[in-house]
Design a protein around this motif. Structure first.
Motif, PDB file in Angstrom:
ATOM      1  N   ASN A   1       2.114   7.088  -6.651  1.00 17.10           N
ATOM      2  CA  ASN A   1       1.166   8.147  -7.013  1.00 17.10           C
ATOM      3  C   ASN A   1       1.723   9.531  -6.708  1.00 17.10           C
ATOM      4  OD1 ASN A   1      -0.645   6.349  -7.990  1.00 17.10           O
ATOM      5  ND2 ASN A   1      -2.210   6.669  -6.433  1.00 17.10           N
TER       6      ASN A   1
ATOM      7  N   ILE B   1      -5.046   4.160   4.570  1.00 17.79           N
ATOM      8  CA  ILE B   1      -3.932   4.632   3.736  1.00 17.79           C
ATOM      9  C   ILE B   1      -4.237   4.365   2.269  1.00 17.79           C
ATOM     10  CG2 ILE B   1      -1.458   4.373   3.256  1.00 17.79           C
ATOM     11  CD1 ILE B   1      -1.050   3.627   6.111  1.00 17.79           C
TER      12      ILE B   1
ATOM     13  N   VAL C   1       0.851  -1.202   0.000  1.00 17.26           N
ATOM     14  CA  VAL C   1       0.000   0.000   0.000  1.00 17.26           C
ATOM     15  C   VAL C   1       0.883   1.247   0.000  1.00 17.26           C
ATOM     16  CG1 VAL C   1      -1.780   1.264   1.245  1.00 17.26           C
ATOM     17  CG2 VAL C   1      -1.855  -1.227   1.184  1.00 17.26           C
TER      18      VAL C   1
ATOM     19  N   VAL D   1       1.204   4.516  -2.652  1.00 19.47           N
ATOM     20  CA  VAL D   1       1.186   5.924  -2.231  1.00 19.47           C
ATOM     21  C   VAL D   1       2.409   6.635  -2.822  1.00 19.47           C
ATOM     22  CG1 VAL D   1       1.334   7.523  -0.291  1.00 19.47           C
ATOM     23  CG2 VAL D   1      -0.050   5.452  -0.082  1.00 19.47           C
TER      24      VAL D   1
ATOM     25  N   LEU E   1      -0.326  11.333   4.772  1.00 12.82           N
ATOM     26  CA  LEU E   1      -0.767   9.943   4.905  1.00 12.82           C
ATOM     27  C   LEU E   1       0.217   9.110   5.701  1.00 12.82           C
ATOM     28  CD1 LEU E   1      -1.992   8.619   1.484  1.00 12.82           C
ATOM     29  CD2 LEU E   1      -3.309   8.968   3.556  1.00 12.82           C
ATOM     30  N   PHE E   2       1.502   9.425   5.532  1.00 11.85           N
ATOM     31  CA  PHE E   2       2.505   8.624   6.218  1.00 11.85           C
ATOM     32  C   PHE E   2       2.376   8.767   7.725  1.00 11.85           C
ATOM     33  CE2 PHE E   2       4.458   8.592   2.017  1.00 11.85           C
ATOM     34  CZ  PHE E   2       4.758   7.252   1.922  1.00 11.85           C
TER      35      PHE E   2
ATOM     36  N   VAL F   1       0.992   5.790   9.512  1.00 15.24           N
ATOM     37  CA  VAL F   1       1.792   4.579   9.695  1.00 15.24           C
ATOM     38  C   VAL F   1       2.159   4.354  11.171  1.00 15.24           C
ATOM     39  CG1 VAL F   1       3.944   3.432   9.050  1.00 15.24           C
ATOM     40  CG2 VAL F   1       2.602   4.649   7.319  1.00 15.24           C
TER      41      VAL F   1
ATOM     42  N   PRO G   1       0.110  13.335   0.259  1.00 15.49           N
ATOM     43  CA  PRO G   1       0.468  11.995   0.746  1.00 15.49           C
ATOM     44  C   PRO G   1       1.456  12.007   1.913  1.00 15.49           C
ATOM     45  CG  PRO G   1       0.453  12.009  -1.625  1.00 15.49           C
ATOM     46  CD  PRO G   1       0.300  13.434  -1.201  1.00 15.49           C
TER      47      PRO G   1
ATOM     48  N   ALA H   1      -4.348   7.126  -0.819  1.00  9.99           N
ATOM     49  CA  ALA H   1      -3.403   7.076  -1.941  1.00  9.99           C
ATOM     50  C   ALA H   1      -4.034   7.600  -3.211  1.00  9.99           C
ATOM     51  CB  ALA H   1      -2.916   5.635  -2.142  1.00  9.99           C
TER      52      ALA H   1
END
Lengths: 73, 489
Positions: free
Chosen positions: A52, B79, A45, A49, B278-279, B282, B275, B83
């Motif tokens: 992209n 996540i 996944v 990311v 987004l990390f 994690v 993004p 993306a």
């Protein structure tokens, strides 16, 4: 829409397909190989990311989408 | 768990936010374009944090580790949808920013309604948005209440009231600039705290992230792949991802931030950089796996539980820091919802649909009162709203932005789309969602017959919407070329 922008749309649709069944469940949904200790199901996944993000950055730098405006001052 | 140190951290943070938000209110002209869209002058740093922090709510912090404990790798969906979910902003954001500046739009529904020359579309979108925001806000208030309770021992409703008194103050005084400046602080705080905890706690408890996953592989391999302990079927997981992707950029409080950027290109830049936010999920997954191995609870207290492990030594400060991060997440989403809700109620419903002739000054004054009014209303239903009914209402809330997707895409990219199509599409789409929602509550047996696969009601509404939009548009002539040319890129 120009050809490169259209190709980008196709790319992002494919990246969405890569994240769901059956593609994700076949290719990504496994523990091995582990990367930096993380299970592959998560690494897969995160790779999408990252991919992209790179494509978006390229589109931005090359002004592929909606490019008729000057840079911000 | 209460103590002087965590209380000091939390109240120090609240005081700093208040100061920043109030200072933000001293900049700018104070008219509607300023209050709602920050005079369209936000720079890259503010845009980055506004987009990121608005989206990451208290639910992301409290709910992500909880989801790992409950459902294992199903939690990766958050996540996965991120993306792709934010990518549409890269494509339509620049155009939206330009059209907004050309016409003076500050909300999504204003723009869509003007494109279709329909007050009804603007009003319907505005009203549906305000309704959808209420359960979403309740969740944010709950998150604030939970952590304020952990720190101060106060009843959650009191803690939520204190935190949101701060939010209301800076939203009333600072408008979108108050929201934005505090989001920079809140977003940066979340990133730092979450990464630090996500690496430090596995290190302390298991000797590192790698060794922690070694143990998960040995003891709970089921939690690393689907279907997981939930279990989540591949179809369910895929539906979760796709539904979230469809609605993600259509949430009006996110969409309308396109109007705040200094330039069209800057909107695209925030989509490129998104993004990195987004990390930040994690490390929350790491904390979830740490809690799973340590036998943590299955509810939303799991984050506070894992940072209070006795093996970590004196954890009073840690609890304060986590409370601070969760408050930051709750408030950075809640402020945008309060601000957008009040702005949309005035611009789209009162001015756009009902044609009330309100001066610019009166509009901002009503928006400010509505920020207070919505916050008081959410507090009033805070206790009354039981857990289940809020989750149910969220189901309806998440269906709303999906109804805006066909309409927004048609407005921007399909010149043939016209008013009849837009009214029919939005009307039937929203009606389908409400009807299915009511049938599901009132007559579950009938619902099973109508929707045997239990497809998300927003998706069914969206399909009905799209068909009606296309047929309605084709049945009537296109709008005048002069009108359409003003909406061209």
């Amino acid at each position: 829409m120009n050809a490169r922008a259209a190709a980008a749309v196709v790319w992002f649709v494919l990246s969405a397909v890569a994240l769901i069944a059956p593609v994700y469940t076949t290719l990504g949904n496994r523990i091995e190989p582990r990367v930096l200790g993380l299970p592959f199901s998560l690494v897969y996944v995160l790779l999408v990311v990252a991919a992209n993000t790179l494509v978006l950055a390229w589109l931005y730098v090359r002004r592929v989408v909606d490019d008729e405006e000057p840079d911000p001052p | 768990m209460s103590g002087a140190l965590p209380t000091a951290v939390v109240f120090g943070y609240l005081a700093l936010t208040l100061l920043l938000g109030v200072l933000a209110g001293r900049v700018g002209r104070g008219d509607v374009t300023d209050y709602v869209a920050g005079e369209r002058a936000f720079g890259p740093v503010v845009m980055y944090f506004v987009m990121g922090a608005t989206i990451f709510s208290a639910y992301a912090l409290l709910g992500t580790p909880q989801r790992v404990v409950e459902k294992g790798s199903d939690a990766f969906y958050i996540i996965a949808y991120g993306a792709v979910g934010f990518v549409p902003v890269f494509f339509f954001g620049a155009r939206v920013r330009r059209i907004g500046a050309r016409f003076g739009f500050v909300t999504q529904a204003e723009m869509i309604g003007a494109r279709f020359e329909s007050r009804l579309v603007t009003g319907l979108m505005g009203a549906a948005t305000v309704v959808a925001f209420i359960p979403y806000l309740v969740i944010q208030f709950k998150g604030a209440g939970v952590v304020m309770h952990a720190v101060t021992g106060w009843p959650p409703i009191v803690g939520a009231a204190v935190a949101y008194a701060v939010v209301v103050t800076y939203v009333v005084m600072g408008g979108v600039r108050g929201v934005a400046w505090t989001n920079v602080l809140q977003g940066a705080a979340m990133l730092v705290v979450v990464w630090w905890l996500g690496l430090w706690i596995p290190e302390q408890l298991f000797g590192g992230v790698g060794p922690m996953f070694d143990r998960v592989v040995a003891e709970r391999p089921d939690a690393l792949v689907l279907p997981g302990p939930g279990p989540t079927s591949p179809a369910q997981y895929s539906a979760e991802v796709l539904v979230s992707v469809l609605g993600f950029t259509m949430w009006p409080q996110v969409f309308m931030k396109c109007f705040t950027a200094r330039s069209a290109r800057l909107v695209q830049l925030s989509a490129v950089l998104y993004p990195t936010f987004l990390f930040f999920l994690v490390p929350l997954l790491f904390l979830g796996y740490a809690a799973l191995l340590a036998g943590g609870p299955h509810d939303d207290s799991v984050l506070l539980w894992i940072v209070a492990r006795p093996e970590l030594g004196d954890t009073t400060l840690l609890v304060g820091i986590v409370a601070f991060a969760v408050l930051a997440a709750s408030m950075s989403t809640g402020d945008a919802l309060l601000h957008a809700g009040a702005s949309i109620a005035v611009r789209d419903v009162l001015v756009g649909a009902l044609r009330l002739r309100l001066s610019d000054g009166v509009q901002t004054a009503v928006m400010r009162w509505l920020v207070v009014g919505i916050a008081v209303f959410v507090l009033a239903i805070f206790e009354a709203a039981g857990r289940t009914s809020i989750v149910d209402l969220l189901l309806l809330a998440y269906a709303v932005p999906i109804q805006f997707l066909p309409l927004t895409l048609a407005a921007l990219y399909w010149p043939r789309a016209n008013r009849v199509g837009a009214v029919l599409g939005l009307g039937t789409g929203l009606a389908t969602c409400v009807l299915l929602f009511v049938v599901k509550r009132a007559a579950p047996d009938l619902y099973t017959v109508l929707n045997p696969a239990d497809i998300q009601i927003g998706v069914i509404g969206g399909l009905v919407h799209t068909v009606a939009l296309v047929l309605g548009s084709l049945a009537r002539p296109r709008q005048s070329p002069e009108h359409l040319s003003r909406f061209a890129p």
